[in-house]
Structures are given as C-alpha cells and as structure tokens.
Design an enzyme around this catalytic site. Sequence first.
Site, PDB file in Angstrom:
ATOM      1  N   MET A  10     -66.482  15.400 -52.408  1.00 24.44           N
ATOM      2  CA  MET A  10     -66.498  16.140 -51.138  1.00 24.44           C
ATOM      3  C   MET A  10     -65.066  16.315 -50.636  1.00 24.44           C
ATOM      4  O   MET A  10     -64.290  15.359 -50.585  1.00 24.44           O
ATOM      5  CB  MET A  10     -67.316  15.396 -50.072  1.00 24.44           C
ATOM      6  CG  MET A  10     -68.815  15.378 -50.288  1.00 24.44           C
ATOM      7  SD  MET A  10     -69.566  17.003 -50.512  1.00 24.44           S
ATOM      8  CE  MET A  10     -69.166  17.817 -48.953  1.00 24.44           C
ATOM      9  N   MET A  27     -80.030  18.480 -45.973  1.00 26.70           N
ATOM     10  CA  MET A  27     -79.525  17.593 -44.910  1.00 26.70           C
ATOM     11  C   MET A  27     -80.691  17.086 -44.077  1.00 26.70           C
ATOM     12  O   MET A  27     -81.522  17.896 -43.631  1.00 26.70           O
ATOM     13  CB  MET A  27     -78.563  18.358 -44.001  1.00 26.70           C
ATOM     14  CG  MET A  27     -77.383  18.953 -44.729  1.00 26.70           C
ATOM     15  SD  MET A  27     -76.367  19.896 -43.581  1.00 26.70           S
ATOM     16  CE  MET A  27     -75.019  20.372 -44.669  1.00 26.70           C
ATOM     17  N   MET A  68     -77.918  15.329 -49.100  1.00 25.00           N
ATOM     18  CA  MET A  68     -77.257  14.576 -48.026  1.00 25.00           C
ATOM     19  C   MET A  68     -78.351  13.936 -47.183  1.00 25.00           C
ATOM     20  O   MET A  68     -78.667  14.379 -46.073  1.00 25.00           O
ATOM     21  CB  MET A  68     -76.384  15.525 -47.198  1.00 25.00           C
ATOM     22  CG  MET A  68     -75.129  15.952 -47.943  1.00 25.00           C
ATOM     23  SD  MET A  68     -74.388  17.445 -47.277  1.00 25.00           S
ATOM     24  CE  MET A  68     -75.381  18.667 -48.136  1.00 25.00           C
ATOM     25  N   SER A  88     -72.770  28.186 -51.667  1.00 25.51           N
ATOM     26  CA  SER A  88     -73.701  27.349 -50.901  1.00 25.51           C
ATOM     27  C   SER A  88     -74.522  28.224 -49.966  1.00 25.51           C
ATOM     28  O   SER A  88     -73.973  28.871 -49.069  1.00 25.51           O
ATOM     29  CB  SER A  88     -72.918  26.315 -50.082  1.00 25.51           C
ATOM     30  OG  SER A  88     -73.768  25.769 -49.098  1.00 25.51           O
ATOM     31  N   ASP A 139     -66.516  20.407 -53.110  1.00 26.13           N
ATOM     32  CA  ASP A 139     -67.369  21.037 -52.096  1.00 26.13           C
ATOM     33  C   ASP A 139     -66.764  20.860 -50.710  1.00 26.13           C
ATOM     34  O   ASP A 139     -66.628  19.735 -50.233  1.00 26.13           O
ATOM     35  CB  ASP A 139     -68.753  20.365 -52.176  1.00 26.13           C
ATOM     36  CG  ASP A 139     -69.770  20.946 -51.209  1.00 26.13           C
ATOM     37  OD1 ASP A 139     -69.472  21.958 -50.542  1.00 26.13           O
ATOM     38  OD2 ASP A 139     -70.877  20.379 -51.143  1.00 26.13           O
ATOM     39  N   SER A 145     -68.895  29.409 -46.759  1.00 28.94           N
ATOM     40  CA  SER A 145     -68.481  30.468 -45.833  1.00 28.94           C
ATOM     41  C   SER A 145     -67.557  31.482 -46.487  1.00 28.94           C
ATOM     42  O   SER A 145     -67.616  32.668 -46.149  1.00 28.94           O
ATOM     43  CB  SER A 145     -67.847  29.855 -44.585  1.00 28.94           C
ATOM     44  OG  SER A 145     -66.917  28.874 -44.923  1.00 28.94           O
ATOM     45  N   HIS A 154     -77.707  19.400 -53.680  1.00 32.95           N
ATOM     46  CA  HIS A 154     -76.828  18.372 -53.112  1.00 32.95           C
ATOM     47  C   HIS A 154     -77.600  17.665 -52.006  1.00 32.95           C
ATOM     48  O   HIS A 154     -77.852  18.247 -50.953  1.00 32.95           O
ATOM     49  CB  HIS A 154     -75.558  19.069 -52.579  1.00 32.95           C
ATOM     50  CG  HIS A 154     -74.623  18.180 -51.842  1.00 32.95           C
ATOM     51  ND1 HIS A 154     -73.572  18.673 -51.076  1.00 32.95           N
ATOM     52  CD2 HIS A 154     -74.533  16.827 -51.755  1.00 32.95           C
ATOM     53  CE1 HIS A 154     -72.909  17.675 -50.548  1.00 32.95           C
ATOM     54  NE2 HIS A 154     -73.465  16.539 -50.927  1.00 32.95           N
ATOM     55  N   HIS A 205     -75.758  26.566 -54.934  1.00 29.86           N
ATOM     56  CA  HIS A 205     -75.599  25.229 -54.363  1.00 29.86           C
ATOM     57  C   HIS A 205     -76.519  25.128 -53.148  1.00 29.86           C
ATOM     58  O   HIS A 205     -76.427  25.929 -52.212  1.00 29.86           O
ATOM     59  CB  HIS A 205     -74.133  25.016 -53.965  1.00 29.86           C
ATOM     60  CG  HIS A 205     -73.824  23.644 -53.491  1.00 29.86           C
ATOM     61  ND1 HIS A 205     -73.605  22.584 -54.347  1.00 29.86           N
ATOM     62  CD2 HIS A 205     -73.681  23.133 -52.230  1.00 29.86           C
ATOM     63  CE1 HIS A 205     -73.335  21.494 -53.645  1.00 29.86           C
ATOM     64  NE2 HIS A 205     -73.385  21.797 -52.356  1.00 29.86           N
ATOM     65  N   ASP A 229     -77.875  22.744 -50.172  1.00 29.29           N
ATOM     66  CA  ASP A 229     -77.509  21.570 -49.386  1.00 29.29           C
ATOM     67  C   ASP A 229     -78.684  21.050 -48.583  1.00 29.29           C
ATOM     68  O   ASP A 229     -79.092  21.674 -47.599  1.00 29.29           O
ATOM     69  CB  ASP A 229     -76.383  21.947 -48.405  1.00 29.29           C
ATOM     70  CG  ASP A 229     -75.059  22.153 -49.103  1.00 29.29           C
ATOM     71  OD1 ASP A 229     -74.602  21.221 -49.781  1.00 29.29           O
ATOM     72  OD2 ASP A 229     -74.485  23.253 -48.971  1.00 29.29           O
TER      73      ASP A 229
HETATM   74  C1  DX5 Z   1     -71.091  20.575 -46.423  1.00 25.26           C
HETATM   75  C2  DX5 Z   1     -71.905  21.138 -47.564  1.00 25.26           C
HETATM   76  C3  DX5 Z   1     -71.217  22.263 -48.231  1.00 25.26           C
HETATM   77  C4  DX5 Z   1     -70.983  23.456 -47.339  1.00 25.26           C
HETATM   78  C5  DX5 Z   1     -69.732  24.105 -47.821  1.00 25.26           C
HETATM   79  O1  DX5 Z   1     -71.737  19.477 -45.906  1.00 25.26           O
HETATM   80  O2  DX5 Z   1     -72.149  20.132 -48.553  1.00 25.26           O
HETATM   81  O3  DX5 Z   1     -71.843  22.637 -49.448  1.00 25.26           O
HETATM   82  O4  DX5 Z   1     -72.044  24.376 -47.353  1.00 25.26           O
HETATM   83  O5  DX5 Z   1     -69.392  25.127 -46.930  1.00 25.26           O
HETATM   84  P1  DX5 Z   1     -67.906  25.703 -46.861  1.00 25.26           P
HETATM   85  O6  DX5 Z   1     -67.574  26.281 -48.212  1.00 25.26           O
HETATM   86  O7  DX5 Z   1     -67.994  26.732 -45.797  1.00 25.26           O
HETATM   87  O8  DX5 Z   1     -66.976  24.565 -46.514  1.00 25.26           O
HETATM   88 ZN    ZN Z   2     -72.816  20.764 -50.599  1.00 26.00          ZN
END
Ligand code: DX5
Ligand code: ZN
Length: 226
Positions: free
Chosen positions: A138, A38, A69, A11, A176, A199, A67, A34, A36
């Site tokens: 999730m 938001m 959100m 990600s 995820d 991370s 993804h 990936h 994200d």
């Molecule tokens: C969380 C995201 C994830 C996030 C995962 O809301 O959808 O994709 O980046 O990060 P880690 O692997 O650090 O939990």
């Molecule tokens: Zn994600």
Amino acid sequence: MEGHRVLIAPSVLSADFLRLGEELDSIATADAIHYDVMDGHFVPNVSFGLDIAKQVKGASELPLDVHLMVDNPDVAAPTYAQAGADMVTVHVEAARHIHRIVGQVHAAGAKAGAVINPGTPVSALEAILPELDMVLVMSVDPGFGGQSFIPTTLAKLRELKALAARLGCSPRVEVDGGISASNAREVVAAGADVLVAGSSVFKAADRAKAIADIRAQAALADAREA
Ligand code: DX5
Ligand code: ZN
C-alpha cells in the site's frame, strides 16, 4: 494476470456505481479489475461486497483482483475465491492464520496475495512470502481513493525485492494508492509490476488514454528488464 510486463489494474472504487457496466467497458484495455472490499472496521469506509463482485466478474473478461480491507479475512478470502475472484489479497495486519488463508484460496483455484500497510515493515511478510503469488504494497493508508502517494513506499519496494531474492521466490509486486502517469515510472523502477490506479483512470474523460499513459510511463522503467 500472467506474463512479465507491467499490469494496469484500475480500481472500481472510483467508478460511477450507477453506471457500473459502462464503467467496466471503459477500462477494457486494462489488465485486471481491482476490487476494493471495505468493511467499515478495518478501514473507516464501506464499499461493496460479494454480490457485486460476482456481477463485476460476470460483466468483464478481465481478471478480478480482490483487495480485502476487512477485519476478518480468514472468513472472507475463501468466499471471494469460491465466487470467482482470480486473485485475493489479505492484509497481514488483519489475518489471523495466513497460511491457512493462502491454502484455502489456492484450493478454490485462485491466486493468493498479502498486503502491507504503509506503516507495516516488509519483514512482516517473511514467514508467508514463499507461498504468495503476489504482494500488495500500500502506498496510502487504505480506506479511500484519491489520496497522495507516500514516497517511502519506494524504499519498501526495493527492500521487498531484496527479501524475495534472499528467500528464492519472485511474487508479483502490486502497488496501490496515488498512482498516476506522473509516478508510474519510478514505482516500476523500484520493483512494482502491477499498478493499481483508481482516480487517475476513472476521473479521466478518456479511460483508454489514461491507461495507455500509465502503461507508457511504466514501460520506460520496465525496459531495463527487456
Ligand atoms: C485505497 C484502495 C485503493 C484506491 C486507490 O484504500 O485500496 O485501491 O481505490 O485509489 P487511488 O488510485 O485514487 O489512490
Ligand atoms: Zn486497493
């Protein structure tokens, strides 16, 4: 995102945005990116949007796994598919008309997936599951990288596999949140075949090694299917 082996999708939420091109180069051994999105409404954080998605797509050969959100995936999902996303996933908690979304994403030439939050039951997927290329389960409440894996995810993965078998379909299953080499084996054993890692990849000095370590742990569980 073809084949049956477990796929690793870092990600970029955890990447250094000031060096994004180099960060993408550092994960070239992964299977997908990936991405994200938001909106500050569906989740309490804002990340990046369509223009940066296009730049990421143009800067890497890896498939782009978007993804969403966001509060209004009915509008956003087709837009990302048309912009070059290879996979677009939408939250069932936010989608108003999910069959229409999936149809529009497919019409744009992308694969379509649905996402469930940790608090959403697997049964919420039943009406759309046969249409999906992928389900994203999730394993943290979405919004931030670096959170801890919620252990009840494992039972949901087994439940999802059972529901898919009952309905006669076999979508990919992505997980995820809080994934690392230390839990990849049990997550794959429970039914995952795409692992998102933010991370645990981008905080590592050697990204290729971090990806290889997760892949090796996943393969230990995946050997059951060989
Ligand atoms: C969380 C995201 C994830 C996030 C995962 O809301 O959808 O994709 O980046 O990060 P880690 O692997 O650090 O939990
Ligand atoms: Zn994600």
